[in-house]
Write an enzyme that holds these catalytic residues in place. Structure first.
Site, PDB file in Angstrom:
ATOM      1  N   ILE A 435      49.622  37.875  35.840  1.00 52.96           N
ATOM      2  CA  ILE A 435      49.003  39.007  35.122  1.00 52.96           C
ATOM      3  C   ILE A 435      49.368  40.327  35.784  1.00 52.96           C
ATOM      4  O   ILE A 435      48.655  41.318  35.669  1.00 52.96           O
ATOM      5  CB  ILE A 435      47.477  38.826  35.009  1.00 52.96           C
ATOM      6  CG1 ILE A 435      46.799  38.819  36.389  1.00 52.96           C
ATOM      7  CG2 ILE A 435      47.145  37.535  34.272  1.00 52.96           C
ATOM      8  CD1 ILE A 435      45.277  38.973  36.305  1.00 52.96           C
ATOM      9  N   THR A 437      50.112  40.250  39.077  1.00 56.09           N
ATOM     10  CA  THR A 437      49.726  40.059  40.473  1.00 56.09           C
ATOM     11  C   THR A 437      50.835  39.397  41.283  1.00 56.09           C
ATOM     12  O   THR A 437      50.687  39.218  42.483  1.00 56.09           O
ATOM     13  CB  THR A 437      48.465  39.190  40.545  1.00 56.09           C
ATOM     14  OG1 THR A 437      48.670  38.056  39.692  1.00 56.09           O
ATOM     15  CG2 THR A 437      47.252  39.950  40.049  1.00 56.09           C
ATOM     16  N   ASN A 603      52.127  37.444  50.504  1.00 57.67           N
ATOM     17  CA  ASN A 603      53.106  38.468  50.155  1.00 57.67           C
ATOM     18  C   ASN A 603      52.500  39.843  50.435  1.00 57.67           C
ATOM     19  O   ASN A 603      51.777  40.394  49.606  1.00 57.67           O
ATOM     20  CB  ASN A 603      53.497  38.326  48.682  1.00 57.67           C
ATOM     21  CG  ASN A 603      54.649  39.239  48.313  1.00 57.67           C
ATOM     22  OD1 ASN A 603      54.707  40.384  48.746  1.00 57.67           O
ATOM     23  ND2 ASN A 603      55.565  38.720  47.520  1.00 57.67           N
ATOM     24  N   GLU A 677      40.366  41.268  43.834  1.00 53.33           N
ATOM     25  CA  GLU A 677      39.169  41.991  43.415  1.00 53.33           C
ATOM     26  C   GLU A 677      38.438  42.690  44.551  1.00 53.33           C
ATOM     27  O   GLU A 677      37.718  43.666  44.336  1.00 53.33           O
ATOM     28  CB  GLU A 677      38.242  41.025  42.673  1.00 53.33           C
ATOM     29  CG  GLU A 677      38.867  40.663  41.340  1.00 53.33           C
ATOM     30  CD  GLU A 677      38.251  39.449  40.682  1.00 53.33           C
ATOM     31  OE1 GLU A 677      37.428  39.658  39.786  1.00 53.33           O
ATOM     32  OE2 GLU A 677      38.596  38.314  41.034  1.00 53.33           O
TER      33      GLU A 677
HETATM   34 MO1  MOS Z   1      39.064  38.735  37.207  1.00 52.71          MO
HETATM   35  S1  MOS Z   1      37.457  39.762  36.440  1.00 52.71           S
HETATM   36  O1  MOS Z   1      38.217  37.316  37.696  1.00 52.71           O
HETATM   37  O2  MOS Z   1      40.004  38.382  35.865  1.00 52.71           O
END
Ligand code: MOS
Length: 711
Positions: A435, A437, A603, A677
């Site tokens: 996504i 990341t 990374n 997060e």
């Molecule tokens: Mo994140 S809010 O766990 O996609």
């Protein structure tokens, strides 16, 4: 064909009549679907192992009730997107309207002690120990404040998009999904199919922030329309729809009560949080998640309540629960420090717990104090003078603030496959997602590390449910989850290769037991002889006339384990500086230093980018972002990128990111924990503390607006 949904323009009431006559007559319109003709769409339900998760359970068009503004009431399908959009605008709805409730002040609905959430029943008493009432009543120093965070909307630049294709009773969905395996399971339920008849593909996702974690109603709508028309149907949401029907971070109102001794030892902590919820759904905004273990305190109680509103379903948004929760509790700690005339870092050090006091178990690896130490040093915290407005630079008033943070570390169950091929390539595959990341890179790194082949000889496949079941891209848990599965798969592939080497006629290792062979750097050799006489694995495969050997790996999930041996979390802290120009009421975040204790960073470049991005998002959370609902019609009225203001490059200060390096072997053999997060956790509390330091104004309702500072 292209589908465009018709959105309800009321937030509470019923659809009495739909007039589709004008839309139907438009050339190129192929279908207008509503509850009479969409065909059967079933509900889905939650199953073991995080299967069947969905925040909005009501299938689209299930009844004629409108519960939030923008709820889909019809769907137009046409040959072009433009025609579909024009025709959708021509569909006229007549409503029986009722006044919507989108009130911002929250009071807990009258609900039992145990309520149903998206993940099943949950007690409203989150955590309790000691006697919090007595301890607070007799505490020499008390703080009792309420903190408010607004609704926020996920705004990845890539809109939610789905393309549904049926071949007989087989459904293929191309979707912008953070969880293809879960989406497959939900769709299979909604269309009454076995899982194997549904394939979900999500090769690249233009970010999601949690908005794309769970399925939303447009997926089912596209699939249902494609079924009725027997043609592929593509449905892309508008930015406005993104504010209405695909989740949001719900508004919270959190009362925090702290009791302490004059020298700063916490004696009681009470955290009672409320959040807004939609009329039918049960997203749980877990603001109290970190509260029971973040600090040492003998008397504690954490409770929650919910207030139903005419808004779309709430959803996980980057750092769900803990991010608004830590904003409240870390703000309270900062205020307590000011009340005690104590350095906020020192207050935290005094209350650092030795174990997780809520579970009575040790932390797997907690180095929060080292984070504070490094952060303070890099920031220059010792030069802080505590007086409001006491620090100046270049004619600007400076404000300095800090906060701690944490984020859960755990694994989802994961599977992966690794293939060694006769062209010297390694292929690693798992049905997880990238996504933004860096999952493609991470999987390649892990496979390269285990097989010893260079990165450019590794192919990665992900984002497809035909691959071995991989984890959600959620909870910052994807990377830590895939590690053991990829390693197990690689070991299994290497085992097969060694067996081939030992049994192939003419192989240099023929008749050697495989246990005497070693595999390193992509080459096979006899352990006793050492690597000097090694053979590339591709040579051995070719000699055996094998195109490839495959290994499969699987690891069990640890997330939600009811009896853990260790309390597993990442920890960190932020130090921030704001500049304040009272003459023109200009507030800027001018620098930030973030230190993260997230285990071994696989990374560093991608990891640093995650924290930098989170800090920028945190500036938006503290100073800019909020979704406003119109009290008249219940619409999220700032539903576009001009009026929903987020932090952009111009708002981003220099962000210094440091990672501690304490591998956490409880999580996986690399010692890597999640980092996506945690960067957003705590930052808003650090910024509001800095704002207070600069201006003397204590803002307890986010975002901090200029009006707040014009006192
Ligand atoms: Mo994140 S809010 O766990 O996609």
């Amino acid at each position: 064909m292209y589908a465009v949904p018709v959105e309800a323009t009321i937030a509470n009431g019923r659809v009495v009549k739909l007039d589709t006559a004008a839309a139907e007559k438009m050339p190129g319109v192929r279908g207008i679907f509503h509850r009479e003709n969409i065909g059967k769409i079933f509900r889905s339900t939650f199953g073991p192992g995080f299967a069947g998760v969905c925040e909005e359970r009501r299938p689209p068009f299930e009844d004629d009730v409108v519960r939030y503004y923008g709820q889909y009431i019809a769907l137009v399908v046409a040959d072009t997107f433009e025609t579909a959009k024009a025709a959708a605008d021509e569909v006229r709805a007549t409503y029986a309207r009722e006044k919507p409730n989108v009130a911002t002040h929250l009071e807990a609905d009258n609900e039992p002690d145990e309520v149903l959430t998206t993940f099943g029943p949950r007690k409203r008493l989150d955590s309790q120990r000691g006697n919090v009432d007595a301890a607070f009543a007799s505490a020499p120093v008390k703080l009792d404040q309420t903190y408010v965070t607004p609704s926020e909307t996920h705004n990845p630049i890539e809109l939610h998009a789905t393309t549904a294709i049926w071949e007989g009773s087989t459904l293929t969905l191309y979707d912008s999904s953070q969880g293809v395996v879960n989406l497959r399971g939900v769709l299979a339920q909604m269309f009454g199919l076995p899982n194997e008849n549904v394939r979900v593909i999500s090769k690249f996702v233009g970010s999601g922030f949690g908005g794309k974690l769970w399925p939303w109603t447009q997926c089912a709508l596209a699939a249902a329309a494609a079924r009725q028309l027997n043609k592929p149907v593509k449905l892309v949401l508008s930015r406005k729809m993104m504010f209405q029907s695909v989740g949001h971070r719900p508004r919270t109102q959190q009362r925090v009560r702290l009791g302490a001794t004059p020298d700063g030892k916490l004696v009681s902590l009470q955290h009672d949080y409320l959040y807004q919820t939609s009329m039918l759904d049960a997203h749980h905004e877990d603001c109290g998640e970190a509260t029971p273990f973040q600090y040492s305190v003998p008397n504690l109680r954490v409770t929650f309540g919910r207030a139903k509103r005419n808004v779309g379903a709430g959803a996980d948004m980057r750092g769900p629960g803990r991010v608004p929760g830590l904003y409240a509790t870390e703000s309270a700690m900062n205020e307590l420090a000011d009340q005690l005339k104590m350095d906020p870092v020192k207050l935290r050090i005094i209350n650092e717990p030795k174990i997780d006091e809520s579970l009575g178990i040790p932390f797997s690896s907690r180095h929060l104090l080292e984070c504070f130490e490094l952060g303070a040093q890099k920031f220059g915290w010792s030069k802080r003078t505590p007086g409001v407005g006491s620090m100046k630079r270049d004619g600007l008033t400076l404000g300095w603030g800090m906060a701690g943070c944490s984020w859960v570390a755990a694994r989802f169950s994961s599977e992966a496959s690794v293939q060694l091929r006769d062209d010297g390539m390694v292929r690693v595959a798992s049905a997880t997602q990238d996504i933004g990341t860096g999952m493609y890179t991470i999987l390649a790194q892990l496979a390269a590390q285990k097989t010893g082949v260079p990165l450019d000889k590794v192919e990665v496949a992900l984002g497809d449910t035909t691959l071995p079941e991989g984890p959600l891209s959620g909870g910052s848990m994807a990377t830590e989850s895939v590690v053991p599965a990829v390693f197990a798969a690689a070991e299994s592939a290497i085992g097969s290769l060694l067996a081939v080497a030992a049994t192939t006629p003419g192989s240099p290792f023929e008749n050697r037991p495989a246990t005497e062979l070693a595999f390193e750097g992509g080459r096979v050799f006899v352990k006793a002889d050492g690597p000097a006489k090694s053979v590339p694995f591709a040579d051995l495969l070719r000699r055996a006339n094998l195109r490839l050997v495959t290994g499969n790996g699987k690891s069990e999930g640890t997330f939600g384990n009811p009896k853990p041996k260790f309390s597993t979390h990442s920890f960190g802290c932020h130090f921030v500086e704001v500049t304040w120009q009272p003459e023109i009421a200009r507030l800027r975040v001018s620098r930030a230093v973030s230190v993260m204790d997230a285990g071994r960073i696989i990374n560093p470049l991608a990891g640093r980018n995650q924290i930098e991005g989170a800090v920028v998002m945190g500036i938006g959370m503290a100073l800019l972002e909020h979704t406003s609902y119109d009290p008249q019609n219940g619409a999220p009225i700032n539903s576009n990128l001009a009026d929903y203001v987020m932090a952009v490059n111009a708002d981003a200060p220099p962000v210094e990111v440091h990672f501690l390096d304490f591998p956490d072997k409880e999580i996986n053999e690399v010692g890597a924990r999640g980092i996506g997060e945690i960067g957003l956790a705590g930052i808003a509390a650090a910024i509001t503390a800095a704002v207070h330091h600069a201006t003397g104004v204590r803002v307890r309702e986010l975002p901090v607006e200029i009006e707040n500072l014009l006192a």
